[in-house]
Design an enzyme around this catalytic site. Structure first.
Site, PDB file in Angstrom:
ATOM      1  N   SER A   1       0.797  -1.229   0.040  1.00 11.94           N
ATOM      2  CA  SER A   1      -0.098  -0.076  -0.030  1.00 11.94           C
ATOM      3  C   SER A   1       1.091   1.167   0.075  1.00 11.94           C
ATOM      4  O   SER A   1       2.037   1.259   0.405  1.00 11.94           O
ATOM      5  CB  SER A   1      -0.916  -0.020   1.236  1.00 11.94           C
ATOM      6  OG  SER A   1      -1.495   1.300   1.291  1.00 11.94           O
TER       7      SER A   1
ATOM      8  N   TYR B   1      -0.183  -0.061  10.783  1.00 11.56           N
ATOM      9  CA  TYR B   1      -0.562  -0.578   9.377  1.00 11.56           C
ATOM     10  C   TYR B   1       0.560  -0.292   8.261  1.00 11.56           C
ATOM     11  O   TYR B   1       1.024  -1.143   7.432  1.00 11.56           O
ATOM     12  CB  TYR B   1      -1.820   0.230   8.884  1.00 11.56           C
ATOM     13  CG  TYR B   1      -2.202  -0.206   7.522  1.00 11.56           C
ATOM     14  CD1 TYR B   1      -2.796  -1.572   7.332  1.00 11.56           C
ATOM     15  CD2 TYR B   1      -2.581   0.711   6.442  1.00 11.56           C
ATOM     16  CE1 TYR B   1      -3.210  -1.734   5.966  1.00 11.56           C
ATOM     17  CE2 TYR B   1      -2.799   0.287   5.275  1.00 11.56           C
ATOM     18  CZ  TYR B   1      -3.193  -1.001   4.860  1.00 11.56           C
ATOM     19  OH  TYR B   1      -3.740  -1.242   3.651  1.00 11.56           O
TER      20      TYR B   1
END
Length: 213
Positions: A67, A92
Protein backbone atom coordinates in the site's frame (compact mmCIF):
# COMPACT_ATOMS: atom_id res chain seq x y z
CA UNK A 1 -3.43 -24.98 2.01
CA UNK A 2 -3.91 -28.69 2.71
CA UNK A 3 -6.95 -28.82 0.43
CA UNK A 4 -4.92 -27.24 -2.37
CA UNK A 5 -2.09 -29.72 -1.92
CA UNK A 6 -4.58 -32.57 -2.02
CA UNK A 7 -5.48 -31.55 -5.58
CA UNK A 8 -1.88 -32.22 -6.67
CA UNK A 9 -1.94 -29.27 -9.07
CA UNK A 10 0.92 -26.93 -10.06
CA UNK A 11 1.06 -23.49 -8.48
CA UNK A 12 2.04 -20.77 -10.91
CA UNK A 13 0.52 -17.72 -9.17
CA UNK A 14 0.19 -16.86 -5.49
CA UNK A 15 -1.44 -13.54 -4.59
CA UNK A 16 -1.08 -12.57 -0.92
CA UNK A 17 -4.02 -10.20 -0.53
CA UNK A 18 -5.83 -10.94 2.75
CA UNK A 19 -5.32 -8.28 5.40
CA UNK A 20 -6.64 -5.87 8.01
CA UNK A 21 -6.30 -2.10 8.31
CA UNK A 22 -6.01 0.31 11.25
CA UNK A 23 -7.76 -2.09 13.60
CA UNK A 24 -7.95 -1.65 17.38
CA UNK A 25 -4.95 -2.79 19.38
CA UNK A 26 -4.78 -6.55 19.55
CA UNK A 27 -2.61 -9.59 19.03
CA UNK A 28 -2.58 -12.80 17.04
CA UNK A 29 -2.73 -16.14 18.80
CA UNK A 30 1.08 -16.18 18.67
CA UNK A 31 1.31 -12.77 20.38
CA UNK A 32 2.21 -10.54 17.41
CA UNK A 33 0.57 -7.18 16.87
CA UNK A 34 -2.52 -7.96 14.77
CA UNK A 35 -1.63 -6.03 11.62
CA UNK A 36 1.99 -7.17 11.49
CA UNK A 37 0.94 -10.75 12.26
CA UNK A 38 -1.86 -10.83 9.69
CA UNK A 39 -0.56 -8.65 6.87
CA UNK A 40 3.05 -9.77 6.94
CA UNK A 41 3.66 -12.93 8.96
CA UNK A 42 0.51 -14.62 7.68
CA UNK A 43 1.60 -14.03 4.09
CA UNK A 44 5.17 -15.00 4.88
CA UNK A 45 4.04 -18.29 6.41
CA UNK A 46 1.70 -19.19 3.56
CA UNK A 47 4.37 -18.42 0.98
CA UNK A 48 6.93 -20.45 2.90
CA UNK A 49 4.59 -23.44 3.09
CA UNK A 50 4.02 -23.31 -0.66
CA UNK A 51 7.56 -22.54 -1.86
CA UNK A 52 8.20 -26.10 -2.93
CA UNK A 53 5.09 -25.99 -5.15
CA UNK A 54 6.06 -22.60 -6.57
CA UNK A 55 9.57 -23.83 -7.37
CA UNK A 56 8.42 -27.10 -8.93
CA UNK A 57 5.84 -25.16 -11.00
CA UNK A 58 8.30 -22.51 -12.24
CA UNK A 59 7.98 -20.13 -13.91
CA UNK A 60 5.76 -18.88 -11.11
CA UNK A 61 4.97 -15.62 -9.35
CA UNK A 62 4.22 -14.27 -5.89
CA UNK A 63 2.30 -10.99 -5.74
CA UNK A 64 2.33 -9.35 -2.30
CA UNK A 65 -0.27 -6.64 -1.71
CA UNK A 66 1.30 -3.58 -0.10
CA UNK A 67 0.00 0.00 0.00
CA UNK A 68 1.04 3.62 -0.38
CA UNK A 69 0.68 3.61 3.42
CA UNK A 70 4.11 1.94 3.51
CA UNK A 71 5.48 5.49 3.44
CA UNK A 72 4.84 5.79 7.19
CA UNK A 73 6.25 2.33 7.95
CA UNK A 74 9.27 1.62 10.10
CA UNK A 75 10.35 -1.84 11.26
CA UNK A 76 11.10 -1.58 14.97
CA UNK A 77 12.30 -5.10 15.71
CA UNK A 78 11.94 -4.46 19.43
CA UNK A 79 8.25 -3.50 19.27
CA UNK A 80 6.61 -5.89 16.80
CA UNK A 81 4.30 -7.12 19.53
CA UNK A 82 3.42 -3.52 20.47
CA UNK A 83 4.68 -3.92 24.01
CA UNK A 84 5.76 -0.28 24.21
CA UNK A 85 3.23 1.57 22.07
CA UNK A 86 0.49 1.18 19.48
CA UNK A 87 -0.83 3.60 16.86
CA UNK A 88 -3.19 1.94 14.41
CA UNK A 89 -2.16 3.73 11.22
CA UNK A 90 1.56 3.54 11.96
CA UNK A 91 1.21 -0.18 12.62
CA UNK A 92 -0.59 -0.54 9.30
CA UNK A 93 2.24 1.31 7.54
CA UNK A 94 4.74 -0.97 9.22
CA UNK A 95 2.96 -4.06 7.93
CA UNK A 96 2.84 -2.58 4.42
CA UNK A 97 6.54 -1.75 4.24
CA UNK A 98 7.13 -5.29 5.51
CA UNK A 99 5.22 -6.51 2.44
CA UNK A 100 7.66 -4.65 0.17
CA UNK A 101 10.65 -6.08 2.03
CA UNK A 102 9.16 -9.57 1.77
CA UNK A 103 8.71 -9.33 -2.01
CA UNK A 104 12.20 -7.86 -2.56
CA UNK A 105 13.97 -10.50 -0.50
CA UNK A 106 11.84 -13.33 -1.87
CA UNK A 107 12.69 -12.27 -5.40
CA UNK A 108 16.39 -11.94 -4.54
CA UNK A 109 16.45 -15.48 -3.18
CA UNK A 110 14.27 -17.25 -5.72
CA UNK A 111 14.21 -15.35 -9.02
CA UNK A 112 17.09 -17.42 -10.40
CA UNK A 113 15.01 -20.51 -9.62
CA UNK A 114 12.10 -19.27 -11.70
CA UNK A 115 10.01 -17.63 -8.97
CA UNK A 116 9.33 -13.92 -9.48
CA UNK A 117 8.04 -11.79 -6.60
CA UNK A 118 6.68 -8.23 -6.66
CA UNK A 119 4.74 -5.98 -4.30
CA UNK A 120 1.66 -4.02 -5.39
CA UNK A 121 -0.22 -0.89 -4.36
CA UNK A 122 -3.76 -1.51 -5.64
CA UNK A 123 -5.00 2.02 -4.99
CA UNK A 124 -7.73 3.30 -2.67
CA UNK A 125 -10.78 1.05 -2.92
CA UNK A 126 -13.62 1.51 -0.45
CA UNK A 127 -14.14 -2.10 0.58
CA UNK A 128 -14.78 -3.52 4.05
CA UNK A 129 -11.06 -3.09 4.69
CA UNK A 130 -11.99 0.41 5.89
CA UNK A 131 -14.51 -0.79 8.46
CA UNK A 132 -12.30 0.25 11.41
CA UNK A 133 -11.54 3.74 10.08
CA UNK A 134 -13.32 7.09 9.90
CA UNK A 135 -13.47 6.73 6.12
CA UNK A 136 -16.51 4.48 6.45
CA UNK A 137 -18.52 7.58 7.43
CA UNK A 138 -17.52 9.67 4.41
CA UNK A 139 -17.77 7.17 1.57
CA UNK A 140 -19.85 9.46 -0.72
CA UNK A 141 -17.25 12.22 -0.39
CA UNK A 142 -14.31 9.92 -1.11
CA UNK A 143 -15.92 7.90 -3.89
CA UNK A 144 -14.75 10.18 -6.76
CA UNK A 145 -11.15 9.75 -5.53
CA UNK A 146 -11.25 5.96 -5.30
CA UNK A 147 -11.06 2.98 -7.64
CA UNK A 148 -13.70 0.37 -8.29
CA UNK A 149 -12.88 -3.19 -7.28
CA UNK A 150 -12.02 -4.20 -10.88
CA UNK A 151 -9.81 -1.12 -11.25
CA UNK A 152 -8.11 -1.94 -7.98
CA UNK A 153 -7.51 -5.53 -9.07
CA UNK A 154 -5.92 -4.47 -12.37
CA UNK A 155 -2.36 -4.07 -11.11
CA UNK A 156 -2.45 -7.38 -9.27
CA UNK A 157 -3.67 -9.14 -12.41
CA UNK A 158 -0.97 -7.42 -14.49
CA UNK A 159 1.65 -8.38 -11.91
CA UNK A 160 0.51 -12.00 -12.01
CA UNK A 161 0.26 -12.40 -15.78
CA UNK A 162 2.25 -9.85 -17.80
CA UNK A 163 5.43 -11.36 -19.32
CA UNK A 164 7.49 -8.23 -18.61
CA UNK A 165 6.98 -8.58 -14.86
CA UNK A 166 9.39 -11.54 -14.83
CA UNK A 167 12.20 -9.46 -16.37
CA UNK A 168 15.06 -7.97 -14.37
CA UNK A 169 13.60 -4.49 -14.94
CA UNK A 170 10.41 -5.30 -13.01
CA UNK A 171 10.99 -8.39 -10.85
CA UNK A 172 11.23 -7.57 -7.14
CA UNK A 173 9.85 -4.07 -7.64
CA UNK A 174 6.93 -2.14 -6.14
CA UNK A 175 4.10 -1.71 -8.66
CA UNK A 176 1.14 0.65 -8.97
CA UNK A 177 -1.23 1.46 -11.85
CA UNK A 178 0.33 -1.34 -13.92
CA UNK A 179 3.77 0.25 -13.78
CA UNK A 180 6.90 0.19 -11.65
CA UNK A 181 6.71 2.87 -8.98
CA UNK A 182 9.46 3.96 -6.63
CA UNK A 183 8.61 3.43 -2.96
CA UNK A 184 10.13 5.49 -0.15
CA UNK A 185 13.90 5.11 0.11
CA UNK A 186 13.68 3.11 3.34
CA UNK A 187 11.70 0.40 1.52
CA UNK A 188 14.73 -0.17 -0.74
CA UNK A 189 17.04 -1.06 2.16
CA UNK A 190 18.01 -4.64 1.40
CA UNK A 191 19.78 -5.07 4.74
CA UNK A 192 16.49 -4.49 6.55
CA UNK A 193 14.73 -6.80 4.07
CA UNK A 194 17.21 -9.60 4.81
CA UNK A 195 16.98 -9.02 8.56
CA UNK A 196 13.18 -9.08 8.44
CA UNK A 197 13.31 -12.33 6.46
CA UNK A 198 15.45 -14.01 9.11
CA UNK A 199 13.27 -12.55 11.86
CA UNK A 200 10.13 -13.86 10.13
CA UNK A 201 11.60 -17.34 9.73
CA UNK A 202 12.20 -17.49 13.48
CA UNK A 203 8.74 -16.07 14.19
CA UNK A 204 6.93 -18.76 12.21
CA UNK A 205 9.10 -21.45 13.80
CA UNK A 206 8.13 -20.08 17.20
CA UNK A 207 4.47 -20.17 16.18
CA UNK A 208 4.75 -23.78 15.01
CA UNK A 209 6.32 -24.80 18.30
CA UNK A 210 3.54 -23.10 20.26
CA UNK A 211 0.92 -24.92 18.19
CA UNK A 212 2.50 -28.27 19.10
CA UNK A 213 2.50 -27.59 22.84
Amino acid sequence: MRSFRALDLPLHILVNNAGVMACPAGHTAEGWETQFGTNHLGHFLLTDLLMDKLESSAPSRVVVLSSAAHQTGRIDFDNLKSERSYMAWLAYGRSKIANIYHARELNRRYHDRGVTAVSVHPGVILTQLYRNTVFRFVTPVLKPLTKTVPQGAATSVWAALAPEVATEAVAGKYLADCNVEKPVALALDDEIAAKLWDFSVEAIKEGAEQAQE
